[in-house]
Structures are given as C-alpha cells and as structure tokens.
Design an enzyme around this catalytic site. Sequence first.
Site, PDB file in Angstrom:
ATOM      1  N   HIS A   1      -6.039  -6.192  -3.181  1.00  0.00           N
ATOM      2  CA  HIS A   1      -6.999  -6.312  -1.989  1.00  0.00           C
ATOM      3  C   HIS A   1      -6.912  -7.811  -1.613  1.00  0.00           C
ATOM      4  O   HIS A   1      -7.702  -7.977  -0.594  1.00  0.00           O
ATOM      5  CB  HIS A   1      -8.341  -5.640  -1.989  1.00  0.00           C
ATOM      6  CG  HIS A   1      -8.164  -4.034  -2.029  1.00  0.00           C
ATOM      7  ND1 HIS A   1      -9.231  -3.139  -2.399  1.00  0.00           N
ATOM      8  CD2 HIS A   1      -7.113  -3.144  -1.597  1.00  0.00           C
ATOM      9  CE1 HIS A   1      -8.886  -2.073  -2.120  1.00  0.00           C
ATOM     10  NE2 HIS A   1      -7.565  -1.777  -1.458  1.00  0.00           N
TER      11      HIS A   1
ATOM     12  N   TRP B   1     -10.254  -8.850   3.180  1.00  0.00           N
ATOM     13  CA  TRP B   1     -10.875  -9.033   1.979  1.00  0.00           C
ATOM     14  C   TRP B   1     -11.251 -10.608   1.712  1.00  0.00           C
ATOM     15  O   TRP B   1     -12.120 -11.045   1.024  1.00  0.00           O
ATOM     16  CB  TRP B   1     -10.640  -8.370   0.692  1.00  0.00           C
ATOM     17  CG  TRP B   1     -10.653  -6.811   0.729  1.00  0.00           C
ATOM     18  CD1 TRP B   1     -11.574  -6.310   0.016  1.00  0.00           C
ATOM     19  CD2 TRP B   1      -9.761  -6.091   1.174  1.00  0.00           C
ATOM     20  NE1 TRP B   1     -11.194  -4.993   0.185  1.00  0.00           N
ATOM     21  CE2 TRP B   1     -10.159  -4.734   0.679  1.00  0.00           C
ATOM     22  CE3 TRP B   1      -8.497  -6.186   1.848  1.00  0.00           C
ATOM     23  CZ2 TRP B   1      -9.567  -3.531   1.135  1.00  0.00           C
ATOM     24  CZ3 TRP B   1      -7.735  -4.908   2.185  1.00  0.00           C
ATOM     25  CH2 TRP B   1      -8.280  -3.599   2.149  1.00  0.00           C
TER      26      TRP B   1
ATOM     27  N   ARG C   1       0.694  -1.312   0.204  1.00  0.00           N
ATOM     28  CA  ARG C   1      -0.129   0.107   0.032  1.00  0.00           C
ATOM     29  C   ARG C   1       0.925   1.218  -0.056  1.00  0.00           C
ATOM     30  O   ARG C   1       0.575   2.328  -0.648  1.00  0.00           O
ATOM     31  CB  ARG C   1      -1.074  -0.074   1.092  1.00  0.00           C
ATOM     32  CG  ARG C   1      -1.950   1.134   1.194  1.00  0.00           C
ATOM     33  CD  ARG C   1      -2.806   0.955   2.117  1.00  0.00           C
ATOM     34  NE  ARG C   1      -3.731   1.948   2.541  1.00  0.00           N
ATOM     35  CZ  ARG C   1      -3.798   2.626   3.620  1.00  0.00           C
ATOM     36  NH1 ARG C   1      -2.877   2.440   4.583  1.00  0.00           N
ATOM     37  NH2 ARG C   1      -4.460   3.969   3.623  1.00  0.00           N
TER      38      ARG C   1
ATOM     39  N   HIS D   1       0.312   4.061  -2.828  1.00  0.00           N
ATOM     40  CA  HIS D   1       0.176   5.363  -2.468  1.00  0.00           C
ATOM     41  C   HIS D   1       1.231   6.660  -2.743  1.00  0.00           C
ATOM     42  O   HIS D   1       0.971   7.689  -3.152  1.00  0.00           O
ATOM     43  CB  HIS D   1      -0.379   5.608  -1.019  1.00  0.00           C
ATOM     44  CG  HIS D   1      -1.621   5.321  -0.643  1.00  0.00           C
ATOM     45  ND1 HIS D   1      -2.408   5.572   0.420  1.00  0.00           N
ATOM     46  CD2 HIS D   1      -2.552   4.172  -1.246  1.00  0.00           C
ATOM     47  CE1 HIS D   1      -3.983   5.021   0.468  1.00  0.00           C
ATOM     48  NE2 HIS D   1      -3.722   4.257  -0.825  1.00  0.00           N
TER      49      HIS D   1
HETATM   50  C1  HEM Z   1     -10.233   2.305  -6.035  1.00  0.00           C
HETATM   51  C2  HEM Z   1      -9.037   2.042  -5.702  1.00  0.00           C
HETATM   52  C3  HEM Z   1      -8.789   1.839  -4.006  1.00  0.00           C
HETATM   53  C4  HEM Z   1      -9.496   2.163  -3.020  1.00  0.00           C
HETATM   54  C5  HEM Z   1     -10.497   3.047  -2.583  1.00  0.00           C
HETATM   55  C6  HEM Z   1      -8.717   1.374  -1.720  1.00  0.00           C
HETATM   56  C7  HEM Z   1      -8.870   1.715  -0.709  1.00  0.00           C
HETATM   57  C8  HEM Z   1      -8.365   1.105   0.589  1.00  0.00           C
HETATM   58  C9  HEM Z   1      -8.706   1.244   1.945  1.00  0.00           C
HETATM   59  C10 HEM Z   1      -9.718   1.900   2.340  1.00  0.00           C
HETATM   60  C11 HEM Z   1      -7.961   0.575   2.458  1.00  0.00           C
HETATM   61  C12 HEM Z   1      -7.804   0.115   4.145  1.00  0.00           C
HETATM   62  C13 HEM Z   1      -6.614   1.008   4.623  1.00  0.00           C
HETATM   63  C14 HEM Z   1      -6.400   0.882   6.197  1.00  0.00           C
HETATM   64  O1  HEM Z   1      -7.445   0.960   6.860  1.00  0.00           O
HETATM   65  O2  HEM Z   1      -5.429   0.471   6.662  1.00  0.00           O
HETATM   66  C15 HEM Z   1      -6.841  -0.287   1.671  1.00  0.00           C
HETATM   67  C16 HEM Z   1      -5.875  -1.000   2.011  1.00  0.00           C
HETATM   68  C17 HEM Z   1      -5.041  -1.897   1.085  1.00  0.00           C
HETATM   69  N1  HEM Z   1      -4.908  -1.440  -0.163  1.00  0.00           N
HETATM   70 FE1  HEM Z   1      -6.506  -0.195  -1.609  1.00  0.00          FE
HETATM   71  N2  HEM Z   1      -7.617   0.943  -2.555  1.00  0.00           N
HETATM   72  C18 HEM Z   1      -7.609   0.902  -3.857  1.00  0.00           C
HETATM   73  C19 HEM Z   1      -6.612   0.359  -4.576  1.00  0.00           C
HETATM   74  C20 HEM Z   1      -5.544  -0.157  -4.339  1.00  0.00           C
HETATM   75  C21 HEM Z   1      -4.607  -0.705  -5.225  1.00  0.00           C
HETATM   76  C22 HEM Z   1      -4.375  -0.391  -6.555  1.00  0.00           C
HETATM   77  C23 HEM Z   1      -3.412  -1.273  -4.503  1.00  0.00           C
HETATM   78  C24 HEM Z   1      -2.362  -1.975  -5.041  1.00  0.00           C
HETATM   79  C25 HEM Z   1      -2.115  -2.217  -6.105  1.00  0.00           C
HETATM   80  C26 HEM Z   1      -4.291  -1.178  -2.927  1.00  0.00           C
HETATM   81  C27 HEM Z   1      -3.530  -1.980  -1.898  1.00  0.00           C
HETATM   82  C28 HEM Z   1      -3.942  -2.175  -0.878  1.00  0.00           C
HETATM   83  C29 HEM Z   1      -3.339  -2.946   0.147  1.00  0.00           C
HETATM   84  C30 HEM Z   1      -2.238  -4.024  -0.021  1.00  0.00           C
HETATM   85  C31 HEM Z   1      -3.901  -2.664   1.329  1.00  0.00           C
HETATM   86  C32 HEM Z   1      -4.073  -3.314   2.892  1.00  0.00           C
HETATM   87  C33 HEM Z   1      -2.758  -2.560   3.577  1.00  0.00           C
HETATM   88  C34 HEM Z   1      -2.876  -3.152   5.097  1.00  0.00           C
HETATM   89  O3  HEM Z   1      -3.074  -4.380   5.187  1.00  0.00           O
HETATM   90  O4  HEM Z   1      -2.206  -2.558   5.764  1.00  0.00           O
HETATM   91  N3  HEM Z   1      -5.254  -0.775  -3.034  1.00  0.00           N
HETATM   92  N4  HEM Z   1      -7.116   0.236   0.429  1.00  0.00           N
END
Ligand code: HEM
Length: 379
Positions: free
Chosen positions: A252, A268, A121, A125
């Site tokens: 995700h 997820w 992430r 980001h």
């Molecule tokens: C519409 C696009 C996206 C939205 C709205 C979104 C939103 C989110 C949100 C709300 C979280 C939770 C953060 C937290 O509470 O710690 C999250 C986690 C995460 N996102 Fe996304 N995301 C998007 C696209 C992506 C993309 C493109 C990637 C990577 C290629 C990604 C990788 C991740 C990963 C690996 C986590 C887990 C992080 C953790 O476990 O600490 N996301 N995302």
Amino acid sequence: MSSIAFHTFRGSRAKIATALLLTGAVGAGSYHYERKRRQFNNRNNNDNNNRNNRDFAKALFGFSTGTAAATLTDESNVKVATLSDIHSFKEYQQIYNDIAKKIEEEDDFDVDGSAGPNLVRLAWHSAGTYDKNDKNPHTNGGSYGGTMRFSKEGGDGANNGLAKGREFLEPLLKKYTWLSHGDLWTLAGVAAIQEMGGPKIKWRPGRKDLSEEYQAPNGKLPDAAQGPDYVRKFFNRLDFTDREMVALIGAHTLGRCHVTSSGYDGPWDFAPTMFDNGFFTQLQKGVGKGEGQWHLRKWDGPEQYEDNNSNSLMMLPADMALVQDPKFKKIVDEFAASQEAFFNEFAPAFQKLLENGIQFPKESKEFVFRTLDEQSSGL
Ligand code: HEM
C-alpha cells in the site's frame, strides 16, 4: 518548511509523471487532484475463447512432455504448472520490457501517472482468492487459471477498477499468443514492483488459462473495514505468517484508493509510484492528536483515517489493524526503521502469493528479471 519534490518511478526516464511529494507543512485541503471518473466495462470477460478451451483441455486432462506432466482433477488441490510450452528467459524478459515500457509511456493511466499500482493489485487479486483449506480446484482460487477475465470473478466488487489493468495488458496477449492470463498478470505485477524501485522478485511461468467453471467464488478477497483478527485469519487462509502478511500489505506504499472503485479515497503516502517503506513510516504513528498521527476522516464515505499533518493521506481500517495488534506493530516498527528488512520479507512473500496453489515441477527455473534501467546501463 514546506517543500515539493517530484518522485518518479523510473528516475530520469520517467516523464514528470508522479508528482506527489508534499510535506506535512502543506495545509489541510491543499492536496487536490483531479478524479478521473471513467467507466470501464469488462470487455475482457469473454475474450479468446478458443485459446481458453484449448489450454483448459490440456490442463484438465494432462499431458506428458518428458519434462513435466500436467494434471488437474477434481480430487487434486493443486494446479500443476506446465513446462511443456514455456519459453526462454529471454522471451519473458522481452515481455517484462514491453510491460515496463508501456507503463512508462502511458502515463495518463491514473492520476499519479502510472499503471504500475493497478497492475500490482491485479496480480494480487488474481492470486488472493486462494484458499489452502479448500481441496476443490474449481473453487480454491489462486493465480493459475486467469479466471478474473470472466464476469463472475471479474465482477466481484473487490475487483472494481481492475478491468482497466486487464485491458492495458491485452495487447501483450495478442503479441504473445502462447502466453496465459495468469502468467501475464503475475509477471506484470513483478515488473511493476521492480520498475517502481521495489525488490527483485523471483518468478516462474507455467500457469494455464482455465475455463469459467474455475472462477473463484466472490467474497474471497479481503474486507478493508475489518480489524486485526480478521486480517490475521484472512492471510492464514492464504498460508501466510504475521511477518509475511504485514510485509505484503506494505504494497500500500503504492497507488491509492478510488471512490469510484472501492468507495475509499486517497493515497497512503506521498510517493505513490515508488515502492519503498513509506507506508510503514506513515502508519507507525497510529491514531492520536500528535504530529504525523491519524484521525478518523469526517466525510460521507466509509470509515477511513486521515493524517493530521496534511489531511491528504489515508489509511484503511485494515491498515490501522497493523498498529492495533502488538505483534503486528512490532513488525511495522521494524519495517519502518529498515527498508531492507521490508524488502527481504516482501520479495519471497509476494512470490509465494503468486504461486499459492500451484505445483511447479522441480525442473522449473526461477527467473529474475533485469529492470529497464539495469539494461540501459549495461548491468
Ligand atoms: C487486508 C488486506 C488488504 C485490503 C483490505 C486491501 C484493500 C485495498 C483497497 C480498498 C484498495 C483501493 C482500491 C481502489 O479503490 O482502487 C487497495 C488498493 C491497493 N492494494 Fe490493497 N488491500 C489489501 C492487501 C493488499 C496486498 C497484499 C497488496 C499487494 C501485495 C495490495 C496492493 C494494493 C495496491 C498496489 C493498491 C493500489 C491500486 C491502485 O492504485 O490502483 N493490497 N487495497
């Protein structure tokens, strides 16, 4: 039948770090995990100013090395990767190894036992601020300048929770004093994906630290509460096709939402430290009352979905958008049916994400790193 299995991100190497495979037969509410509410500050924000100033001057005013010239001007939309002081494949593989071993050793990083998802992430980001329509390098984002280390970009609400990943990587910057933040964070994302069982991702070095004036404006990262039109428009801004954007959101399959970071809650799929197509197999069934389908969770938090089988998994509205739009849905079905198809689309899309807005000299090599497992088995 109810069964519990342990999915580890690095097979036998990993300690029992990622115990999270519950079947649908596990009853509602039985999936509890301790929420660690840690306070993280942005200690990184003002780090290493000397190094930043030095690198910024180089990047801004340009220099020629015989192999590549780096120029960055207010008129240019691109940030040019430098070949001047990049190092050998062997050295980047060593950094990869250091990151991979640190992920393995520090298995108390998060409740699922791995820093990996946070690092993916962080890489995303750092790059996802890119705006292809913005010709001003001060505002058009991307992974080049490592500007999330500054308080405005680092303090964007969308980046909550990522200071922890940046701190995790900090010792690497002390060890490899020539390494830029942008190269480190993107390399860490690649290492995390590969070590968790994901596809090989080609990676190139040459990003340089830029000063605070290059921080991406807040609000450039996606809003999870939105639907299909928003998701398509958002990823178009980053120059992605429908297939690429669906594949990217497939990341995700990793990690979880943390109430303390985003307000959302839960993972997820049941193997949050394994990079597989589990996100798509879960999502595919869509909203409804049937087996394996999804309903709106009844709780005080933001609108999110919960699975009917275990009430322990989650989907964001922006995830559910991928089965609401017929064009997206077709791609979701394809990736749910074939992990290979997902990996084939994801790997180049993730590379593109990390390289958006950066011009790599044509001599620059694409590195493909060996996983720790491959190295230990002599592959
Ligand atoms: C519409 C696009 C996206 C939205 C709205 C979104 C939103 C989110 C949100 C709300 C979280 C939770 C953060 C937290 O509470 O710690 C999250 C986690 C995460 N996102 Fe996304 N995301 C998007 C696209 C992506 C993309 C493109 C990637 C990577 C290629 C990604 C990788 C991740 C990963 C690996 C986590 C887990 C992080 C953790 O476990 O600490 N996301 N995302």
